[in-house]
Design a protein around this motif. Structure first.
Motif, PDB file in Angstrom:
ATOM      1  N   ASP A   1      -6.172  -3.570  -3.682  1.00 36.09           N
ATOM      2  CA  ASP A   1      -6.103  -4.543  -4.761  1.00 36.09           C
ATOM      3  C   ASP A   1      -4.821  -4.236  -5.483  1.00 36.09           C
ATOM      4  O   ASP A   1      -4.197  -5.097  -5.663  1.00 36.09           O
ATOM      5  N   LEU A   2      -4.418  -2.820  -5.584  1.00 33.71           N
ATOM      6  CA  LEU A   2      -3.424  -2.333  -6.395  1.00 33.71           C
ATOM      7  C   LEU A   2      -2.026  -2.775  -5.640  1.00 33.71           C
ATOM      8  O   LEU A   2      -1.134  -3.549  -6.195  1.00 33.71           O
ATOM      9  N   ALA A   3      -2.179  -2.678  -4.274  1.00 29.25           N
ATOM     10  CA  ALA A   3      -0.944  -2.918  -3.541  1.00 29.25           C
ATOM     11  C   ALA A   3      -0.671  -4.527  -3.469  1.00 29.25           C
ATOM     12  O   ALA A   3       0.570  -5.079  -3.535  1.00 29.25           O
ATOM     13  N   GLU A   4      -1.886  -5.461  -3.574  1.00 32.18           N
ATOM     14  CA  GLU A   4      -1.661  -6.841  -3.575  1.00 32.18           C
ATOM     15  C   GLU A   4      -0.968  -7.278  -4.877  1.00 32.18           C
ATOM     16  O   GLU A   4      -0.390  -8.274  -5.007  1.00 32.18           O
ATOM     17  N   GLY A   5      -1.265  -6.474  -6.071  1.00 31.10           N
ATOM     18  CA  GLY A   5      -0.693  -6.615  -7.166  1.00 31.10           C
ATOM     19  C   GLY A   5       0.820  -6.304  -7.531  1.00 31.10           C
ATOM     20  O   GLY A   5       1.085  -6.500  -8.807  1.00 31.10           O
ATOM     21  N   LEU A   6       1.142  -5.541  -6.692  1.00 29.82           N
ATOM     22  CA  LEU A   6       2.698  -5.152  -6.761  1.00 29.82           C
ATOM     23  C   LEU A   6       3.639  -6.045  -7.311  1.00 29.82           C
ATOM     24  O   LEU A   6       3.531  -7.162  -6.677  1.00 29.82           O
ATOM     25  N   PRO A   7       4.407  -6.010  -8.048  1.00 27.14           N
ATOM     26  CA  PRO A   7       4.894  -4.476  -8.765  1.00 27.14           C
ATOM     27  C   PRO A   7       4.000  -4.286 -10.116  1.00 27.14           C
ATOM     28  O   PRO A   7       4.095  -3.278 -10.597  1.00 27.14           O
ATOM     29  N   THR A   8       3.096  -5.191 -10.477  1.00 27.04           N
ATOM     30  CA  THR A   8       2.303  -4.596 -11.837  1.00 27.04           C
ATOM     31  C   THR A   8       1.403  -3.586 -11.319  1.00 27.04           C
ATOM     32  O   THR A   8       0.988  -3.022 -10.192  1.00 27.04           O
ATOM     33  N   ASP A   9       1.367  -2.630 -12.560  1.00 24.14           N
ATOM     34  CA  ASP A   9       0.542  -1.313 -12.257  1.00 24.14           C
ATOM     35  C   ASP A   9       1.102  -0.546 -11.256  1.00 24.14           C
ATOM     36  O   ASP A   9       0.236   0.386 -10.579  1.00 24.14           O
ATOM     37  N   TYR A  10       2.299  -0.480 -10.781  1.00 24.30           N
ATOM     38  CA  TYR A  10       2.945   0.581  -9.840  1.00 24.30           C
ATOM     39  C   TYR A  10       3.065   1.732 -10.314  1.00 24.30           C
ATOM     40  O   TYR A  10       2.867   2.793  -9.471  1.00 24.30           O
ATOM     41  N   GLN A  11       2.681   2.283 -11.503  1.00 28.14           N
ATOM     42  CA  GLN A  11       2.515   3.464 -12.157  1.00 28.14           C
ATOM     43  C   GLN A  11       1.426   4.098 -11.615  1.00 28.14           C
ATOM     44  O   GLN A  11       1.139   5.306 -11.492  1.00 28.14           O
ATOM     45  N   ASN A  12       0.203   3.453 -11.291  1.00 25.90           N
ATOM     46  CA  ASN A  12      -1.147   3.978 -10.535  1.00 25.90           C
ATOM     47  C   ASN A  12      -1.213   4.335  -9.249  1.00 25.90           C
ATOM     48  O   ASN A  12      -1.932   4.611  -8.638  1.00 25.90           O
ATOM     49  N   LEU A  13      -0.092   3.444  -8.370  1.00 23.74           N
ATOM     50  CA  LEU A  13       0.129   3.638  -6.918  1.00 23.74           C
ATOM     51  C   LEU A  13       0.017   5.070  -6.525  1.00 23.74           C
ATOM     52  O   LEU A  13      -0.810   5.133  -5.509  1.00 23.74           O
ATOM     53  N   LEU A  14       0.594   5.942  -6.855  1.00 25.16           N
ATOM     54  CA  LEU A  14       0.634   7.315  -6.459  1.00 25.16           C
ATOM     55  C   LEU A  14      -0.911   8.029  -6.441  1.00 25.16           C
ATOM     56  O   LEU A  14      -1.331   8.623  -5.627  1.00 25.16           O
TER      57      LEU A  14
END
Length: 78
Positions: A37-50
């Motif tokens: 879900d996080l990957a699909e929403g990129l670049p939004t919330d990219y800070q949480n990706l790592l």
């Protein structure tokens, strides 16, 4: 976490490990979906990706180690 050991396992320890693996599998599935879900929403919330990717990696690494331990224990009990 279940303690990994090289000692001869008991049937009870095997059952406990299986239960723990089942619970961890459920958690791993949720982490995988969160990462997706996080990957699909990129670049939004990219800070949480790592952080999310690291947690997902860690849980799947632990599952791999525990599944290897379970297989070894089951072989020893045969």
């Amino acid at each position: 976490m279940v303690q990994l050991t090289s000692k001869t396992p008991t049937p009870e320890a095997v059952a406990e490990l299986k239960t723990y693996i089942r619970r961890l599998n459920s958690k791993a599935g949720q982490m995988k979906m969160d990462l997706h879900d996080l990957a699909e929403g990129l670049p939004t919330d990219y800070q949480n990706l790592l952080e999310v990717a690291t947690k997902t990696y860690d849980i799947f690494r632990e599952l791999d180690q525990l599944n290897k331990q379970l297989k070894q224990w089951e072989e020893q009990l045969k």
